[in-house]
Design an enzyme around this catalytic site. Structure first.
Site, short mmCIF file in Angstrom:
data_model
loop_
_atom_site.label_atom_id
_atom_site.label_comp_id
_atom_site.label_asym_id
_atom_site.label_seq_id
_atom_site.Cartn_x
_atom_site.Cartn_y
_atom_site.Cartn_z
N ASN A 145 15.42 26.71 7.63
CA ASN A 145 16.65 26.25 8.29
C ASN A 145 17.68 27.34 8.57
O ASN A 145 18.78 27.04 9.02
CB ASN A 145 17.28 25.14 7.44
CG ASN A 145 16.30 23.99 7.23
OD1 ASN A 145 15.68 23.54 8.18
ND2 ASN A 145 16.13 23.57 6.00
N THR A 146 17.33 28.59 8.27
CA THR A 146 18.16 29.72 8.69
C THR A 146 17.33 30.48 9.72
O THR A 146 16.30 31.07 9.36
CB THR A 146 18.52 30.62 7.48
OG1 THR A 146 19.33 29.87 6.59
CG2 THR A 146 19.27 31.88 7.93
N GLY B 98 7.99 17.10 -0.90
CA GLY B 98 7.52 15.88 -1.55
C GLY B 98 6.01 15.71 -1.43
O GLY B 98 5.29 16.65 -1.03
N PHE C 75 21.37 26.31 4.07
CA PHE C 75 22.08 27.12 3.06
C PHE C 75 23.57 26.81 3.01
O PHE C 75 24.41 27.73 3.00
CB PHE C 75 21.91 28.62 3.30
CG PHE C 75 20.55 29.18 2.98
CD1 PHE C 75 19.58 28.44 2.32
CD2 PHE C 75 20.24 30.50 3.33
CE1 PHE C 75 18.34 28.99 2.03
CE2 PHE C 75 19.01 31.05 3.04
CZ PHE C 75 18.05 30.29 2.39
N SER D 252 5.56 26.80 -3.20
CA SER D 252 6.12 27.25 -1.96
C SER D 252 7.44 26.54 -1.68
O SER D 252 7.82 25.59 -2.35
CB SER D 252 5.16 26.93 -0.80
OG SER D 252 5.17 25.53 -0.55
N ASN D 253 8.04 26.98 -0.58
CA ASN D 253 9.19 26.30 0.00
C ASN D 253 8.69 25.08 0.80
O ASN D 253 7.51 24.74 0.75
CB ASN D 253 9.98 27.28 0.87
CG ASN D 253 11.47 27.03 0.80
OD1 ASN D 253 11.90 25.89 1.01
ND2 ASN D 253 12.25 28.04 0.49
N ASN E 289 14.70 18.15 5.06
CA ASN E 289 16.08 18.63 5.05
C ASN E 289 16.25 19.80 6.00
O ASN E 289 15.32 20.57 6.24
CB ASN E 289 16.52 18.99 3.61
CG ASN E 289 16.27 20.44 3.29
OD1 ASN E 289 17.08 21.32 3.61
ND2 ASN E 289 15.12 20.72 2.66
N SER F 74 13.14 29.69 3.62
CA SER F 74 13.74 28.45 4.11
C SER F 74 13.61 28.39 5.63
O SER F 74 13.90 29.38 6.31
CB SER F 74 15.22 28.39 3.73
OG SER F 74 15.33 28.11 2.37
N LYS G 142 9.99 33.97 -3.21
CA LYS G 142 9.61 32.59 -2.84
C LYS G 142 9.15 32.55 -1.39
O LYS G 142 9.89 32.95 -0.49
CB LYS G 142 10.80 31.65 -3.04
CG LYS G 142 10.46 30.19 -2.74
CD LYS G 142 11.52 29.26 -3.25
CE LYS G 142 11.22 27.81 -2.93
NZ LYS G 142 12.27 26.90 -3.41
N TYR H 138 11.45 19.14 -6.92
CA TYR H 138 12.75 18.64 -6.49
C TYR H 138 12.59 17.22 -5.95
O TYR H 138 13.12 16.26 -6.52
CB TYR H 138 13.35 19.58 -5.42
CG TYR H 138 14.68 19.17 -4.83
CD1 TYR H 138 15.19 17.88 -4.96
CD2 TYR H 138 15.46 20.08 -4.13
CE1 TYR H 138 16.42 17.51 -4.42
CE2 TYR H 138 16.69 19.73 -3.58
CZ TYR H 138 17.15 18.43 -3.73
OH TYR H 138 18.36 18.08 -3.17
N GLY I 2 17.93 24.39 -4.66
CA GLY I 2 18.44 23.47 -3.65
C GLY I 2 19.04 22.22 -4.25
O GLY I 2 19.92 21.60 -3.65
C1 LIG Z 1 17.21 18.82 0.01
C2 LIG Z 1 16.50 20.10 -0.32
C3 LIG Z 1 17.20 21.30 -0.34
C4 LIG Z 1 16.54 22.50 -0.65
N1 LIG Z 1 17.25 23.67 -0.69
C5 LIG Z 1 16.61 24.82 -1.06
C6 LIG Z 1 17.33 26.04 -1.19
O1 LIG Z 1 18.53 26.10 -1.03
N2 LIG Z 1 16.62 27.15 -1.54
C7 LIG Z 1 15.26 27.14 -1.77
O2 LIG Z 1 14.68 28.17 -2.11
N3 LIG Z 1 14.57 25.99 -1.66
C8 LIG Z 1 15.20 24.84 -1.33
N4 LIG Z 1 14.49 23.67 -1.24
C9 LIG Z 1 13.02 23.70 -1.45
C10 LIG Z 1 12.64 23.32 -2.88
O3 LIG Z 1 13.15 24.25 -3.79
C11 LIG Z 1 11.11 23.25 -3.02
O4 LIG Z 1 10.59 24.52 -2.79
C12 LIG Z 1 10.47 22.26 -2.04
O5 LIG Z 1 11.28 21.12 -1.87
C13 LIG Z 1 9.09 21.81 -2.50
O6 LIG Z 1 9.16 21.12 -3.73
P1 LIG Z 1 9.16 19.51 -3.83
O7 LIG Z 1 8.05 19.00 -2.98
O8 LIG Z 1 8.99 19.24 -5.29
O9 LIG Z 1 10.50 19.07 -3.34
C14 LIG Z 1 15.14 22.47 -0.94
C15 LIG Z 1 14.46 21.24 -0.93
C16 LIG Z 1 15.12 20.07 -0.63
C17 LIG Z 1 14.34 18.78 -0.65
#
Ligand SMILES: Cc1cc2nc3c(=O)[nH]c(=O)nc-3n(C[C@H](O)[C@H](O)[C@H](O)COP(=O)(O)O)c2cc1C
Length: 367
Positions: A179-180, A270, A117, A247-248, A113, A177, A219, A320, A65
């Site tokens: 959001n889909t 976060g 996708f 996880s996601n 977010n 995800s 995932k 992330y 992401g």
């Molecule tokens: C802005 C944003 C966009 C993301 N887009 C994707 C994505 O396209 N595909 C995916 O598998 N996870 C996506 N994620 C999820 C992250 O890969 C991760 O699994 C999630 O944010 C938890 O980790 P964190 O707490 O360190 O951010 C996204 C996260 C954020 C914050």
């Protein structure tokens, strides 16, 4: 505080004056043009991990992401990430949801977010990855997904495998995800069996062509209940996936300080995700046993939280959201902390700590 840290703190402050998506796009542009300073990466053989034929020199990777279109994997690897997962990429380009779709919850060190996708599609990513050097400073994962309007979603994952089998060091099938619409339904037992059997068959069909068996990780969401986790574990083992990513983002809303932003629709990530994603990880570790590789992601924002994920059962880590709040210094800080813990605990490698506290985490409730 060193001069470098002070400069990076100021840089982060300036970024936070921008709307989150604009700040993110600017960050990608800066990295792509070689702008950015960070401490020397911390590397030590005791932090490395072997997954199939892949040597991860550092346990910490950039989660999917951040670099959806594969514009900056090499700069991120140079920053000290042992692996970078580009994507999620879908067969056809798609714009995602209308803006605004990315929200900072600063008081919570969290992000919500609902991008949906947005990405440039297989063709554009393939062209970009073809230009990368064969010898790279880290491992390159390609996170594959399905188009919003796809009528046969499993077919989109098969296409992803076919498109990137020669470029990807490993694949992630992202079915989590929020959001889909309907994507997470692919986690249900029958749908997951269909998806994984076709995805793994597509991977096997590519093995002779590319000369190696590209690992496929799955995932999953942190919002599963115990029964769904058990089903996912059963199908993942039966279909012989090479690992899990847990996880996601979550659709749940643990107590948040920033109540105005908390009501935004989308996935929360976060610091507030740390507890839920770590409990889900530990429960999954208990279900699949010690041998299946698991990547722990969700709320890692310090050396302490990284170490806790390892002890809960993760072999590798990703983050992330913490990049938004801590900046690039965090990568070296986490690796240095993990190395220090290995030394303090008298271990010969970080992997000896994997799952050492899994039982305590796994006994916590998921809600
Ligand atoms: C802005 C944003 C966009 C993301 N887009 C994707 C994505 O396209 N595909 C995916 O598998 N996870 C996506 N994620 C999820 C992250 O890969 C991760 O699994 C999630 O944010 C938890 O980790 P964190 O707490 O360190 O951010 C996204 C996260 C954020 C914050």
């Amino acid at each position: 505080m060193t001069l470098l840290r002070s400069v990076n703190r100021l840089g982060l402050k300036a970024m936070h004056c921008l709307e989150p998506e604009a700040a993110h796009n600017l960050t990608i542009k800066m990295l792509a043009t070689g702008v950015g300073l960070w401490p020397k990466p911390v590397q030590d053989p005791r932090l490395s991990y072997q997954l199939a034929d892949l040597t991860f020199k550092s346990p910490l990777g950039m989660a999917a992401g951040f670099d959806k279109n594969g514009e900056v994997p090499i700069p991120l690897m140079k920053m000290g990430f042992g692996h970078v997962e580009v994507g999620t990429v879908t067969p056809l380009p798609q714009p995602g949801n209308p803006r605004p779709r990315n929200f900072r919850l600063t008081a919570d060190k969290a992000v919500i977010n609902r991008y949906g996708f947005n990405n440039e599609g297989h063709g554009a990513l393939k062209a970009r990855l073809a230009k990368l050097p064969r010898q790279r400073p880290g491992i390159l994962g390609v996170n594959i997904g399905a188009n919003k309007t796809s009528e046969d979603r499993a077919a989109d994952y098969v296409q992803g495998i076919e498109a990137f089998a020669s470029a990807a060091d490993y694949f992630t099938a992202n079915i989590s995800s929020p959001n889909t619409p309907g994507l997470r339904d692919l986690q249900a037992k029958d749908a997951l069996t269909d998806l994984l059997s076709r995805t793994m068959a597509a991977r096997d069909a590519q093995t002779a062509k590319v000369g190696r068996q590209v690992p496929v990780l799955l995932k999953i969401a942190p919002d599963a209940d115990e029964a769904l986790l058990a089903d996912i574990a059963e199908v993942a083992l039966a279909q012989k996936v090479d690992g899990l990513i847990i996880s996601n983002t979550t659709i749940s809303r643990p107590p948040l300080k920033d109540s105005a932003q908390a009501s935004e629709a989308g996935g929360l990530s976060g610091a507030p995700l740390f507890r839920l994603s770590t409990i889900a990880l530990a429960k999954m570790r208990r279900l699949v046993g010690p041998d299946l590789p698991i990547v722990g992601v969700g709320g890692i924002h310090s050396g302490e939280t990284a170490w806790a994920k390892i002890c809960a059962g993760a072999n590798l880590l990703q983050l992330y959201s913490a990049m938004v709040y801590e900046g690039p210094d965090l990568v070296a800080d986490i690796n240095a902390y993990l190395l220090q813990k290995v030394q303090e605990e008298g271990l010969s490698s970080l992997q000896q700590a994997v799952g050492s506290n899994a039982e305590a985490w796994a006994s916590e409730p998921l809600s």
